[in-house]
Design an enzyme around this catalytic site. Structure first.
Site, PDB file in Angstrom:
ATOM      1  N   PHE B 128     -26.550  -9.251  -5.216  1.00 30.08           N
ATOM      2  CA  PHE B 128     -26.921  -9.350  -4.134  1.00 30.08           C
ATOM      3  C   PHE B 128     -26.928  -9.515  -3.145  1.00 30.08           C
ATOM      4  O   PHE B 128     -27.930 -10.441  -2.294  1.00 30.08           O
ATOM      5  CB  PHE B 128     -28.413  -7.789  -4.674  1.00 30.08           C
ATOM      6  CG  PHE B 128     -28.331  -6.693  -3.633  1.00 30.08           C
ATOM      7  CD1 PHE B 128     -27.862  -6.001  -3.430  1.00 30.08           C
ATOM      8  CD2 PHE B 128     -29.705  -7.626  -2.375  1.00 30.08           C
ATOM      9  CE1 PHE B 128     -27.802  -5.061  -3.201  1.00 30.08           C
ATOM     10  CE2 PHE B 128     -29.912  -6.431  -2.056  1.00 30.08           C
ATOM     11  CZ  PHE B 128     -29.003  -5.360  -2.143  1.00 30.08           C
ATOM     12  N   ASP B 197     -33.970 -12.500 -10.532  1.00 30.53           N
ATOM     13  CA  ASP B 197     -33.906 -11.199  -9.498  1.00 30.53           C
ATOM     14  C   ASP B 197     -34.282 -10.480  -9.929  1.00 30.53           C
ATOM     15  O   ASP B 197     -32.951  -9.632 -11.404  1.00 30.53           O
ATOM     16  CB  ASP B 197     -33.449 -10.818  -8.282  1.00 30.53           C
ATOM     17  CG  ASP B 197     -33.465  -9.893  -7.504  1.00 30.53           C
ATOM     18  OD1 ASP B 197     -34.502  -8.756  -7.527  1.00 30.53           O
ATOM     19  OD2 ASP B 197     -32.648  -9.660  -6.505  1.00 30.53           O
ATOM     20  N   TYR B 222     -38.122   1.006  -6.476  1.00 30.54           N
ATOM     21  CA  TYR B 222     -37.610   1.965  -5.971  1.00 30.54           C
ATOM     22  C   TYR B 222     -36.179   2.136  -6.926  1.00 30.54           C
ATOM     23  O   TYR B 222     -36.299   3.458  -6.767  1.00 30.54           O
ATOM     24  CB  TYR B 222     -37.554   2.631  -4.463  1.00 30.54           C
ATOM     25  CG  TYR B 222     -36.528   1.439  -3.746  1.00 30.54           C
ATOM     26  CD1 TYR B 222     -34.967   1.329  -4.248  1.00 30.54           C
ATOM     27  CD2 TYR B 222     -37.237   0.356  -2.772  1.00 30.54           C
ATOM     28  CE1 TYR B 222     -33.699   0.887  -3.588  1.00 30.54           C
ATOM     29  CE2 TYR B 222     -36.221  -0.851  -2.376  1.00 30.54           C
ATOM     30  CZ  TYR B 222     -34.660  -0.653  -2.726  1.00 30.54           C
ATOM     31  OH  TYR B 222     -34.015  -1.428  -1.576  1.00 30.54           O
ATOM     32  N   LYS B 223     -35.899   1.691  -8.255  1.00 31.76           N
ATOM     33  CA  LYS B 223     -34.832   1.577  -8.668  1.00 31.76           C
ATOM     34  C   LYS B 223     -35.611   2.354 -10.192  1.00 31.76           C
ATOM     35  O   LYS B 223     -35.958   3.557  -9.785  1.00 31.76           O
ATOM     36  CB  LYS B 223     -34.109   1.175  -8.804  1.00 31.76           C
ATOM     37  CG  LYS B 223     -33.270   0.394  -7.252  1.00 31.76           C
ATOM     38  CD  LYS B 223     -32.922  -1.909  -7.714  1.00 31.76           C
ATOM     39  CE  LYS B 223     -32.260  -1.550  -6.795  1.00 31.76           C
ATOM     40  NZ  LYS B 223     -31.689  -0.842  -5.263  1.00 31.76           N
ATOM     41  N   ARG B 369     -20.232   3.073  -8.673  1.00 28.24           N
ATOM     42  CA  ARG B 369     -20.997   2.741  -9.507  1.00 28.24           C
ATOM     43  C   ARG B 369     -21.690   3.679  -9.712  1.00 28.24           C
ATOM     44  O   ARG B 369     -21.925   5.198  -9.068  1.00 28.24           O
ATOM     45  CB  ARG B 369     -21.607   1.706  -9.347  1.00 28.24           C
ATOM     46  CG  ARG B 369     -23.205   1.408  -9.832  1.00 28.24           C
ATOM     47  CD  ARG B 369     -23.840  -0.074  -9.002  1.00 28.24           C
ATOM     48  NE  ARG B 369     -24.696   1.367  -7.874  1.00 28.24           N
ATOM     49  CZ  ARG B 369     -26.339   0.086  -7.305  1.00 28.24           C
ATOM     50  NH1 ARG B 369     -26.466  -1.130  -7.048  1.00 28.24           N
ATOM     51  NH2 ARG B 369     -26.088   1.451  -6.858  1.00 28.24           N
TER      52      ARG B 369
END
Lengths: 410, 410
Positions: B128, B197, B222-223, B369
């Protein structure tokens, strides 16, 4: 005194704005310089962000609700309050994190300008701790050298080693103001850059960053801007530095093209390069409401009233024969929206006042601090607060054991 | 397929949890790995924070409502989801900012252990972006050297210059999982530390940080934790490093005694030393609701269901004769809660699906995705999403000009 206060309130052009805040019953809140009050519009706005933007539109709100532009949008609204252009200000992270970015940017600029030897960041002892600690953070990395010089020694301490002068415009304890024009000019004359911390002045009094040719600034969202507890902070970079300013918290939101997902960092062309991670939309949305309200009232109006409020408070104390040691400047034009007094028993007095519904705060070791956020305070509150303070001290009720016992925080 | 889906939904022990979310009508949301849905309890909790804690109790809420302890409290609730002890996890800032702190801490630890020459932070290309960019941030300070090695070359790249191995457990594009035990062991054998991560795995699948002897970790709020847009992130430091871990974002909230207002920084004894500025209470409070809900459902249960969901989705596609190139591992145990497919027209297909109410996302340049957040998704959603995807591709409707035009973000 209460009579006189009521006359003053009746003639106060800002009195109408008190209605715009959700204020607790029976409390005189003199701590808006620590946490500003809740604007009535905030709850409705957050409800909308929750139910419509997050709940219903979900990920699409980054575009459709403009979340992605919110840091620059709210920054642009703060800009006129601090004498900046809209594209010079962005909302991001905390004051502390923004200090780290901008101290770093200043050191890098000095190095690029052929002055890599300049590593000293000059501040004053007793500045708000986080300002000093963030210099120490860069010192721990071997990149900066902290130098602290007392207020009256600052000009003399501006030598050829100084990369950056970092000062807080309105002192958090005393409210004393620095002359931003004079200090900025002196720093520049010595080859140093300047970073102003506006935490205790932005939104409370007129600040003119570009008028004094400041290089960088940071400020707080949860005091005079009424953005809520731990609201995100703002950062300013003068237009002339925007292209060259580089900072090491180079997160994806500061990238020129975050959604290209490149392996290599390229800073955004403008103030967005100060962004790091994904911005917190709840905090930003609440802050926007507070900023809109303060902008509507106007910082000139707010400062004019706060000076009248604090002077009236002093008069009330004087008329009650209370002679407390004022550590704030006596001239209201020399201080922010606060008055601070020194008293050996400051902690216990503060607690006794809280028990009476008068919320000021205590700052170690012996400071009683009263903030005058004029958007929601009345002259009658000044008269009443002065009465309570006089009664607490005259009665000696602060000597009660319950008021003497120190709590862990605030 | 819809019949079979309904049977599966009827037998799904997690089906009851869908009711706990405020979901938009007529949308199949396959993007919970980008922004999780709104728990129903969040609005009520935020209303309470606004009206009672902020509005009524104001500054006192730092004590009375426990705001000051909220970062450690919510961190402690995240800890069991990721195989950590409560005092090893804290909520603070963003993933990006926490990466900077922990990469810095790792470099400092190496230096203290007599290995100052180790400056390489090893990661993989295509990690990422912010992970890679934060290494570059420290590189810009002259403190780190970035090294990127493809997944299959990582072990070979672990030489005596590597200070830290920084990897994302579940890859954001493909969902492919790293073997945390194997990589952590190899890094330690080479004298390197490890920072995981967990943005795409924390709250989605069982993670065992202490079981694999990880040194550091960060993760996203927030995921899969449903903390809301830009929710604060979390950071983990293994107990054995807590006392020695030092990081340069040394703000006042990370001080051992923040309210002593000392001029000198002394880090807090525990995980609180990772705090920097004043924590954002609105974001933290919303995150706590999401974490509580995920903890109640249980990550083992969630992962078991997400594997069934994604496998069922693949079956549905296969039965419709749709043979898309899967870039995620075919073995569900080798991937996180997502499936990603490669298609030249991924962007337009994603847009056409959105127009039909199926929200997945596009990742540059050619990835479609789909995330399967099992707390609120049904097997029927899989059947319907597969039908829409097949119809979009078979009909060629994604060739419509409106779907071809690229928007600026997400």
């Amino acid at each position: 005194m209460l009579d006189r206060a009521q006359v003053l309130d009746a003639g106060d052009p800002l009195a109408v704005y008190r209605e715009r805040f959700d204020l607790p019953e029976g409390m005189i809140y003199l701590d808006g310089n620590s946490l500003g009050c809740l604007p009535k519009a905030t709850a409705g706005r957050l409800e909308e962000v929750l139910r419509e933007e997050w709940g219903r539109d979900l990920i699409r709100s980054w575009n459709t609700a403009g979340w992605i532009d919110l840091p620059a949008k709210v920054g642009g609204k703060i800009a006129p309050l601090i004498g900046a252009q809209p594209h010079e200000v962005i909302v991001a992270d905390s004051v502390s994190v923004n200090l780290f970015k901008l101290i770093s940017a200043a050191l890098a600029l000095q190095s690029k300008s052929g002055r890599p030897g300049r590593k000293v960041v000059l501040s004053e002892p007793g500045n708000f701790p986080t300002d000093i600690y963030m210099i120490q953070g860069l010192e721990s990395q071997g990149l900066a050298t902290r130098r602290l010089a007392a207020r009256e020694q600052l000009l003399a301490a501006l030598d050829e080693d100084v990369a950056l002068l970092l000062l807080t415009h309105a002192h958090y304890k005393t409210g004393e103001l620095f002359d931003m024009v004079e200090l900025t000019r002196a720093a520049h004359a010595a080859g140093a850059l300047v970073l102003w911390d506006l935490s205790h002045s932005g939104g409370a009094l007129p600040v003119d960053l570009n008028g004094c040719e400041a290089d960088f600034a940071v400020g707080c969202g949860y005091k005079y801007l009424n953005g809520g507890p731990g609201a995100p902070a703002y950062a300013f970079v003068a237009e002339r530095h925007l292209e060259a300013a580089q900072q090491p918290l180079s997160g994806w939101m500061g990238h020129a093209a975050p959604f290209a997902f490149s392996d290599d960092y390229t800073p955004a062309p403008g103030i967005e390069r100060l962004l790091c991670g994904t911005p917190g939309i709840l905090g930003l949305s609440a802050l926007e409401v507070g900023v809109d309200l303060i902008a509507e009232i106007g910082v000139e109006n707010l400062y004019a009233k706060s000076q009248k409020l604090s002077e009236f408070f002093r008069q009330c104390l004087a008329e009650r024969g209370l002679d407390l040691e004022l550590v704030s400047p006596t001239d209201p034009a020399q201080r922010g929206s606060q008055l601070s007094f020194r008293h050996e028993e400051a902690y216990a007095i503060c607690q006794a006042l809280i028990a009476r519904g008068v919320i000021g705060d205590f700052r170690d070791p012996d400071i009683l601090r009263f903030g005058f956020a004029p958007a929601y305070l009345r002259f009658a509150d000044m008269a009443e607060a002065a009465r309570h303070l006089a009664e607490v001290i005259e009665s000696g009720e602060y000597r009660d054991a319950a008021f003497q016992e120190r709590a862990a925080v605030t």
